[in-house]
Each structure stands twice: as structure tokens, then as C-alpha cells.
Design a protein around this motif. Structure first.
Motif, PDB file in Angstrom:
ATOM      1  N   PHE A 132       0.828  -1.197   0.000  1.00 13.81           N
ATOM      2  CA  PHE A 132       0.000   0.000   0.000  1.00 13.81           C
ATOM      3  C   PHE A 132       0.870   1.258   0.000  1.00 13.81           C
ATOM      4  N   GLY A 133       2.020   1.181   0.688  1.00 15.43           N
ATOM      5  CA  GLY A 133       2.939   2.321   0.646  1.00 15.43           C
ATOM      6  C   GLY A 133       3.434   2.584  -0.762  1.00 15.43           C
ATOM      7  N   GLN A 134       3.719   1.512  -1.516  1.00 16.15           N
ATOM      8  CA  GLN A 134       4.147   1.674  -2.901  1.00 16.15           C
ATOM      9  C   GLN A 134       2.994   2.164  -3.781  1.00 16.15           C
ATOM     10  N   LEU A 135       1.781   1.589  -3.552  1.00 15.68           N
ATOM     11  CA  LEU A 135       0.632   1.930  -4.405  1.00 15.68           C
ATOM     12  C   LEU A 135       0.294   3.407  -4.310  1.00 15.68           C
ATOM     13  N   LYS A 136       0.476   3.974  -3.117  1.00 18.12           N
ATOM     14  CA  LYS A 136       0.138   5.382  -2.909  1.00 18.12           C
ATOM     15  C   LYS A 136       1.025   6.303  -3.732  1.00 18.12           C
ATOM     16  N   GLN A 137       2.229   5.852  -4.048  1.00 19.67           N
ATOM     17  CA  GLN A 137       3.175   6.693  -4.787  1.00 19.67           C
ATOM     18  C   GLN A 137       3.024   6.568  -6.295  1.00 19.67           C
ATOM     19  N   HIS A 157       1.399   0.482 -11.298  1.00 21.96           N
ATOM     20  CA  HIS A 157       0.271   0.540 -10.357  1.00 21.96           C
ATOM     21  C   HIS A 157      -0.558  -0.743 -10.456  1.00 21.96           C
ATOM     22  N   ARG A 160      -1.128  -3.438  -7.446  1.00 22.90           N
ATOM     23  CA  ARG A 160      -2.527  -3.703  -7.072  1.00 22.90           C
ATOM     24  C   ARG A 160      -2.840  -5.194  -7.175  1.00 22.90           C
ATOM     25  N   ASP A 210      -9.231  -0.537  -3.546  1.00 22.80           N
ATOM     26  CA  ASP A 210      -9.314   0.740  -4.255  1.00 22.80           C
ATOM     27  C   ASP A 210      -9.760   1.879  -3.335  1.00 22.80           C
ATOM     28  N   ASP A 229      -7.421   3.724   2.630  1.00 25.62           N
ATOM     29  CA  ASP A 229      -6.462   4.802   2.874  1.00 25.62           C
ATOM     30  C   ASP A 229      -5.574   4.377   4.043  1.00 25.62           C
ATOM     31  N   ASP A 246      -3.323   5.847   5.557  1.00 23.55           N
ATOM     32  CA  ASP A 246      -2.971   6.922   6.491  1.00 23.55           C
ATOM     33  C   ASP A 246      -3.992   7.066   7.630  1.00 23.55           C
TER      34      ASP A 246
END
Length: 288
Positions: free
Chosen positions: A48-53, A61, A65, A106, A109, A111
């Protein structure tokens, strides 16, 4: 229904080795199942850290995913196992649950400080329940009865394991603190996922379909509307004429007997009957 998830090439998080010489003076060793769960959560957090970037729609992406989907498929299988008593192919249930998993990925979040399994489970289970509601059940069952049926199913499995046999209706009712009638109603509701055609022949017994065994047409049905109309018209007649009609057609008395009963001549009884019939015919909206 088919869902293909490409093989993940995302970085793997190595299993954590048991810590030696910990502060409490002992080694902490996780069971294999708990270790796999910890590894999956750590991998999910990294992905998820990678996906956010990454930009949505790019090959990178899509790759990350897909790796998230693949890593969390055990969560879907765990949720699907709760519905194993529904007599639906488990592969179909898992694939429907995977759609819920994709929707959760999808929308998640990282964070917000919530663990992904906690966030995803309601979405996965909700997707599976919608599948059963919209595509499987052909007979509507009240929500309370459906929820109670889930409890009956769970109690039946627990008691079967405890007793080594199928529990009785009374034992299930005692376990859930409900009546035996409610247990029987829940069991009947659990059979309502598939409707049987009335014209389908009964398997095994060689008997004709249900439609041919549902009784007969009552010939008295044709007179229902007439009887209702007569009841409505009778109350509009004078009281003496009502009594004469009742004596003649409900008590089956002859005109002579009616004349003796009322103290009038038979001719007068005949004239009153004729007048009553004329009034009834003139007010009969069916014949009109």
C-alpha cells in the motif's frame, strides 16, 4: 465466473525470526498460522505504501494492485467459508468475495491508521451477501428469520461436533433459547434458496408434478359473488319478507308450513315471495 490475478512481482517481506534474548528473558515464537498472518499484514503495508506513490492506470500501479489482491486472497477464503452451508459452489463465492476485496483495496487509505483486514472484511462479506440476495435466493425470507437461520446453522454445527451426531430440534432450541417452532421455521427458510417448478416431476417417487397434486377446483367458487350479493340485498327487504325467505330456503319449509308459522294465508305467503323475488331481481347488478 472467472477472475485472473497476475503473479505478483512485488518485494516480499521475509518472515521474522524469533527474537533471542528478549527483554523479558525468553524467546517469543509465533505459530505457523500467526506467522503467515503477520507476514501478510507486513507485505500488505509495504504494497500500500508503494501503491500510494504510483499513478492509477500505469503498468506499475496495476502490478502492485494485483500483488495486493493475491496477498489477501486468504482473507476472502476465510470470509467465504462462513457461507459453506448455502449449497453454492465455493469457487463462485470466493470470486464474488474477491470483487469485494478489489473494491476495498481501491478505497483503502493507509494513512487513517486502520488495519486493512479490519477495513476489508465488511466489504467482502457484504459483496457475498448481495450475491446471495440478488442471484441465489428465489423466495423472499423475512430479515429476522434469515438472521435467526444463520444462528441455527451455527448452533447445529457446534452441537454436531460436541455430540458426534446431528442435534435434535429441542437441543437447538435450548441452545439458542428459542421455541422449537422457530427452529423448524428457520430450517424451512434455509431451503428457500431454490424454487421447484410446479410442473416438474418428482424425482425418485415416480409421481406427477406438484401442479397435478394440488387439489381440485371447487365448483362452489362460481357462486361466491352471487351469495355475497344476496346477503347484501336481503337486508334491504322488510323484516317479514326476510323471515319468509329464510323459512322457505334455509329451513326448507313449504308455503303451507310458513303460513301456519306466521298466521297468514298460503296465498299471502305466495304473493310476498313473488314480491321479494321481483325486488331482488331488479337490484341484481350481476344479471343487469
Amino acid at each position: 465466473m472467472a477472475l485472473t490475478v497476475p503473479a505478483s512481482t512485488a518485494p516480499q517481506v521475509p518472515s521474522q525470526e524469533p527474537a533471542a534474548g528478549s527483554a523479558d528473558g525468553g524467546d517469543r515464537v509465533l505459530s505457523p498460522a500467526k506467522q503467515r498472518t503477520a507476514d501478510t499484514r507486513a507485505l500488505t503495508q509495504v504494497l500500500f505504501g508503494q501503491l500510494k506513490q504510483l499513478t492509477v492506470g500505469t503498468p506499475e500501479h496495476s502490478r502492485v494492485r494485483a500483488a495486493l489482491i493475491e496477498a489477501n486472497l486468504p482473507l476472502v477464503r476465510y470470509a467465504a467459508a462462513r457461507f459453506r452451508s448455502r449449497n453454492e459452489p465455493m469457487e463462485d463465492v470466493v470470486q464474488v468475495g474477491t470483487i469485494g476485496l478489489i473494491n476495498a483495496i481501491d478505497r483503502f487509505d493507509p494513512d487513517r491508521g486502520v488495519q486493512f483486514p479490519t477495513f476489508a472484511m465488511p466489504t467482502v462479506v457484504g459483496e457475498i451477501k448481495r450475491y446471495f440476495r440478488d442471484n441465489v435466493r428465489t423466495v423472499h425470507v423475512p430479515r429476522r428469520l434469515h438472521e435467526l437461520w444463520v444462528q441455527v446453522t451455527s448452533a447445529t454445527e457446534d452441537l454436531t461436533t460436541a455430540f458426534g451426531r446431528s442435534p435434535t430440534t429441542a437441543e437447538i432450541a435450548e441452545r439458542l433459547r428459542i421455541t422449537e417452532d422457530e427452529v423448524l421455521a428457520c430450517i424451512e427458510a434455509g431451503r428457500s434458496y431454490h424454487a421447484t417448478s410446479l410442473e416438474a416431476a418428482q424425482e425418485g417417487d415416480g409421481l406427477p408434478g406438484l401442479l397435478d397434486r394440488l387439489g381440485y377446483e371447487d365448483p362452489a367458487l362460481d357462486g361466491v359473488e352471487h351469495r355475497d350479493l344476496v346477503r347484501h340485498l336481503l337486508v334491504q327487504l322488510p323484516e317479514r319478507e326476510q323471515r319468509i325467505l329464510l323459512l322457505r330456503y334455509y329451513s326448507n319449509l313449504t308455503q303451507s308450513q310458513i303460513s301456519a308459522e306466521l298466521g297468514v294465508s298460503q296465498m299471502h305467503v305466495s304473493r310476498l315471495l313473488a314480491r321479494s323475488f321481483a325486488r331482488l331481481r331488479s337490484a341484481n347488478r350481476i344479471e343487469a
